[in-house]
Design a protein around this motif. Structure first.
Motif, PDB file in Angstrom:
ATOM      1  N   ILE A  17       0.864  -1.457   0.168  1.00 41.32           N
ATOM      2  CA  ILE A  17      -0.135   0.050   0.531  1.00 41.32           C
ATOM      3  C   ILE A  17       1.458   0.806  -0.145  1.00 41.32           C
ATOM      4  O   ILE A  17       0.234   2.070  -0.434  1.00 41.32           O
ATOM      5  N   ASP A  19       4.376   1.727  -1.008  1.00 36.21           N
ATOM      6  CA  ASP A  19       4.058   1.947  -2.626  1.00 36.21           C
ATOM      7  C   ASP A  19       3.397   2.360  -3.600  1.00 36.21           C
ATOM      8  O   ASP A  19       3.355   3.411  -4.598  1.00 36.21           O
ATOM      9  N   GLU A  20       2.365   2.227  -3.475  1.00 36.71           N
ATOM     10  CA  GLU A  20       1.098   2.690  -4.360  1.00 36.71           C
ATOM     11  C   GLU A  20       0.837   4.163  -3.841  1.00 36.71           C
ATOM     12  O   GLU A  20       0.554   4.928  -4.768  1.00 36.71           O
ATOM     13  N   LYS A  23       3.476   6.077  -5.379  1.00 37.10           N
ATOM     14  CA  LYS A  23       3.164   5.903  -6.939  1.00 37.10           C
ATOM     15  C   LYS A  23       2.441   7.615  -7.037  1.00 37.10           C
ATOM     16  O   LYS A  23       2.425   7.752  -8.133  1.00 37.10           O
ATOM     17  N   ALA A  24       1.220   7.513  -6.033  1.00 36.06           N
ATOM     18  CA  ALA A  24      -0.110   8.550  -6.272  1.00 36.06           C
ATOM     19  C   ALA A  24       0.699   9.450  -6.278  1.00 36.06           C
ATOM     20  O   ALA A  24      -0.009  10.978  -5.909  1.00 36.06           O
ATOM     21  N   LYS A  63      -8.231   0.981  -1.791  1.00 33.02           N
ATOM     22  CA  LYS A  63      -7.988   2.190  -2.843  1.00 33.02           C
ATOM     23  C   LYS A  63      -7.636   3.790  -2.542  1.00 33.02           C
ATOM     24  O   LYS A  63      -7.654   4.039  -1.640  1.00 33.02           O
ATOM     25  N   ILE A  64      -6.402   3.729  -3.635  1.00 35.02           N
ATOM     26  CA  ILE A  64      -5.807   5.062  -3.383  1.00 35.02           C
ATOM     27  C   ILE A  64      -6.822   5.852  -4.368  1.00 35.02           C
ATOM     28  O   ILE A  64      -6.898   5.944  -6.015  1.00 35.02           O
TER      29      ILE A  64
END
Length: 66
Positions: A17, A19-20, A23-24, A63-64
């Protein structure tokens, strides 16, 4: 994602999570707040909800969004 009630599995899902979130492009303060809240929620599920019983599972959905 479903994980065993183990701290190793908790760290792995937290890493995925995080990492996401990186990235966001969330800022550092937001990343820290998300990390802290996520860690607290998963550890509480393992420790207090499942009483450290590794035969029980923890279900994690995320959910990002901006």
């Amino acid at each position: 994602m479903t994980i065993a009630s183990s701290y190793d599995d908790a760290r792995e899902v937290q890493r995925l999570i995080r990492d996401e979130v990186v990235k966001a492009a969330f800022d550092d303060d937001s990343q820290f707040a998300i990390k802290l809240a996520l860690e607290e929620a998963i550890i509480n599920a393992i420790k207090h909800g499942n009483k450290l019983d590794q035969t029980k599972r923890v279900h994690v959905e995320w959910k990002i969004t901006p």
